[in-house]
Design an enzyme around this catalytic site. Structure first.
Site, PDB file in Angstrom:
ATOM      1  N   PHE A 161       0.876  -1.172   0.000  1.00  0.00           N
ATOM      2  CA  PHE A 161       0.000   0.000   0.000  1.00  0.00           C
ATOM      3  C   PHE A 161       0.919   1.230   0.000  1.00  0.00           C
ATOM      4  CE2 PHE A 161      -3.058   2.969   1.908  1.00  0.00           C
ATOM      5  CZ  PHE A 161      -4.230   2.583   1.286  1.00  0.00           C
ATOM      6  N   ASP A 244       2.485  -3.909   8.892  1.00  0.00           N
ATOM      7  CA  ASP A 244       1.271  -3.117   8.738  1.00  0.00           C
ATOM      8  C   ASP A 244       0.105  -4.103   8.659  1.00  0.00           C
ATOM      9  OD1 ASP A 244      -0.926  -1.689   7.827  1.00  0.00           O
ATOM     10  OD2 ASP A 244       0.284  -0.323   6.617  1.00  0.00           O
ATOM     11  N   TYR A 269     -10.777   1.020  10.717  1.00  0.00           N
ATOM     12  CA  TYR A 269     -12.017   1.227   9.962  1.00  0.00           C
ATOM     13  C   TYR A 269     -12.273   0.162   8.905  1.00  0.00           C
ATOM     14  CZ  TYR A 269      -8.591   3.698   7.004  1.00  0.00           C
ATOM     15  OH  TYR A 269      -7.490   4.041   6.266  1.00  0.00           O
ATOM     16  N   LYS A 270     -11.378  -0.821   8.789  1.00  0.00           N
ATOM     17  CA  LYS A 270     -11.599  -1.895   7.811  1.00  0.00           C
ATOM     18  C   LYS A 270     -12.344  -3.029   8.528  1.00  0.00           C
ATOM     19  CE  LYS A 270      -7.924  -0.079   4.985  1.00  0.00           C
ATOM     20  NZ  LYS A 270      -6.499  -0.044   4.646  1.00  0.00           N
ATOM     21  N   ARG A 417     -11.923  -6.447  -6.149  1.00  0.00           N
ATOM     22  CA  ARG A 417     -11.766  -7.004  -4.804  1.00  0.00           C
ATOM     23  C   ARG A 417     -13.146  -7.260  -4.213  1.00  0.00           C
ATOM     24  NH1 ARG A 417      -7.905  -3.450  -1.099  1.00  0.00           N
ATOM     25  NH2 ARG A 417      -9.648  -2.024  -1.400  1.00  0.00           N
TER      26      ARG A 417
HETATM   27  C1  LIG Z   1      -5.859   1.123   4.584  1.00  0.00           C
HETATM   28  C2  LIG Z   1      -4.397   1.072   4.746  1.00  0.00           C
HETATM   29  C3  LIG Z   1      -3.704   2.155   5.291  1.00  0.00           C
HETATM   30  C4  LIG Z   1      -4.448   3.425   5.601  1.00  0.00           C
HETATM   31  O1  LIG Z   1      -3.695   4.386   6.215  1.00  0.00           O
HETATM   32  P1  LIG Z   1      -4.425   5.694   6.756  1.00  0.00           P
HETATM   33  O2  LIG Z   1      -3.366   6.437   7.444  1.00  0.00           O
HETATM   34  O3  LIG Z   1      -5.549   5.239   7.636  1.00  0.00           O
HETATM   35  O4  LIG Z   1      -4.991   6.434   5.604  1.00  0.00           O
HETATM   36  C5  LIG Z   1      -2.345   2.038   5.492  1.00  0.00           C
HETATM   37  N1  LIG Z   1      -1.686   0.904   5.157  1.00  0.00           N
HETATM   38  C6  LIG Z   1      -2.330  -0.160   4.618  1.00  0.00           C
HETATM   39  C7  LIG Z   1      -1.583  -1.396   4.269  1.00  0.00           C
HETATM   40  C8  LIG Z   1      -3.693  -0.095   4.387  1.00  0.00           C
HETATM   41  O5  LIG Z   1      -4.336  -1.130   3.848  1.00  0.00           O
END
Ligand SMILES: *Cc1c(COP(=O)(O)O)cnc(C)c1O
Length: 457
Positions: A161, A244, A269-270, A417
């Site tokens: 990501f 992460d 939030y996921k 997805r």
């Molecule tokens: C969703 C996600 C993020 C989101 O980061 P935010 O700081 O909340 O915007 C970061 N890393 C990964 C791997 C994600 O899937």
């Protein structure tokens, strides 16, 4: 296979409630109905707000709202109205210790002691502070313990990501280290997955790696990494292991402490369902407590002395030291109810259902026309909570699905997805998505949609 022969940490062994006859036609509705009838978690769906007339398959981007999350948010809103500033002490629980209160609920989801976890900041901010913190402990970092040594590298992969790379690069630049040289990237062989052996080979090939930082689950293909194996490889090479967990917390059990992981970050939030932009989480192993946080702030101060308002930072004993500013109560409050719902369902049972749902979805995709392929590992121990369905017309198909009330997302170049989030998705819903795809492919109805031109999906 018996439970003792193979008991992976992923909780896959408790899947017996979801046994499915592999020879039965997955498109036979009776198959899906039987799975729903036997589902021990079926009742949890009633605790979520399911958008009317929609099939929601985007819980890996934004989980649905739960009754419990709204209740904890409503309570804090009311406390704000009635107590105002006194909420910091008289809220129930008090807001001043709210991050610690949340850590008690979230720590079991990652397999850590509550003192090793805090709920704070955003995921990206947490990558900044933890990468910065640990770079500062390594030889070769200017201002670190042995500044004249060769600068440390951070090992990542090329399917990450993007925000993680942006943050790591920024932390390098702030220390005068060239990110183009020191952000070392493990290349994917197939554009979907990363071979753990390639991570190990990169560690063998480069002795400057100070930190291995990988996701638990790749956001596009859904590959789940073996955190224990990667951590062991990092440690054998005198590197730290950080992860992460944005795409696994709340759906895949973790054992961070037992696996000796050094640090981790995640979002709420996921699969944690705590609402858009809800406060994120982080883990710092006990043995690293006392390390100076890179992004210090008064909320990371020891609670006992925080309000003495000294000009020198006196960090909290545990992971709480990596908090920065005042906890945003309105986006922290829903984490309480959301985490309690998962805790009550049991993360191992959540995982077992998730594996059964993705397994069923894969069987359905296999029975679709040959242009549909599965980009997610088929071995459940290597799979997170969603399935990447690949199709040359993935973008137009995902747009057509949305217009039919099926909420999925598209990730370039060709991935739809589909995330059957376990607490609110039924097996008949999974069947319905596959039926829509089958119908769209047969009718060609997606061909009326324009090809992709950017935007959020
Ligand atoms: C969703 C996600 C993020 C989101 O980061 P935010 O700081 O909340 O915007 C970061 N890393 C990964 C791997 C994600 O899937």
């Amino acid at each position: 296979m018996t439970a003792d022969e193979s008991a992976p940490a992923s909780g896959v062994d408790s899947a017996s409630a979801y046994a499915r006859d592999p020879d039965a036609d997955p498109f036979d509705r009776g198959v899906a109905e039987a799975l729903d009838d036997d589902d021990p978690l079926a009742a949890y769906r009633d605790q979520f707000s399911i958008p009317d007339d929609e099939l929601y398959f985007d819980g890996n981007s934004l989980g649905l709202q739960s009754t419990a999350a709204v209740e904890s948010l409503d309570r804090v809103t009311e406390e704000w109205r009635e107590l105002a500033i006194r909420g910091w002490e008289d809220g129930d629980p008090d807001w001043f210790h709210f991050a610690e209160h949340l850590a008690d609920r979230v720590a079991p989801l990652v397999g850590a002691a509550p003192s090793e976890v805090t709920v704070a900041n955003s995921t990206t901010t947490n990558v900044h502070t933890l990468i910065g913190t640990f770079l500062d402990t390594l030889p070769g970092t200017p201002g670190g313990p042995e500044p004249s040594a060769e600068a440390p590298a951070v090992l990542v992969d090329d399917l990450d990501f993007p925000t993680d790379h942006y943050a790591i690069r920024a932390q390098f630049r702030q220390r005068g280290i060239d990110p183009d040289e020191k952000l070392r990237t493990v290349a994917s062989r197939d554009g979907r997955t990363i071979h753990p052996a390639d991570v190990e080979a990169a560690l063998d090939a480069h002795d400057d790696v100070g930190i291995v930082f990988l996701p638990s689950v790749l956001y596009r293909s859904g590959q789940l990494f073996d955190l224990e194996r990667i951590t062991a490889a990092a440690h054998e090479h005198d590197a730290l292991a950080g992860f992460d967990l944005a795409h696994s917390v709340g759906v895949v059990p973790h054992d961070l402490a037992a696996h000796d992981v050094d640090f981790a970050v995640w979002c709420s939030y996921k699969y944690l369902n705590a609402g858009p932009g809800a406060v994120a989480g982080l883990y710092v192993a006990d043995r690293h407590h006392g390390t100076t946080p890179a992004l210090a702030g008064w909320w990371g101060n020891d609670k006992e002395t925080q309000f003495e308002m000294r000009q020198t930072f006196d960090p909290a004993d545990g992971a709480g030291a990596w908090q920065i500013g005042t906890i945003p109560m309105l986006s922290a409050a829903p984490v309480e109810g959301a985490a309690e719902t998962i805790g009550e369902a049991g993360i191992d049972r959540v995982r077992a259902k998730s594996v059964a749902l993705t397994d069923y979805l894969i069987a359905l995709v296999d029975a679709l026309p040959a242009e549909f392929t599965v980009g997610t590992p088929r071995d459940p121990t290597e799979r997170g909570g969603h399935v990447a369905i690949e199709h040359p017309e993935g973008y137009r198909l995902s747009e057509a699905l949305r217009d039919r009330g099926v909420v999925v997302d598209f990730r370039p170049p060709n991935v739809v997805r589909v995330c059957p989030s376990p607490l609110y998705t039924r097996f008949v819903d999974v069947l319905a998505v596959a039926e829509e795809l089958r119908d769209l492919a047969a009718s060609g109805a997606y061909e009326t949609y324009d090809p992709r031109d950017g935007g959020v999906t």
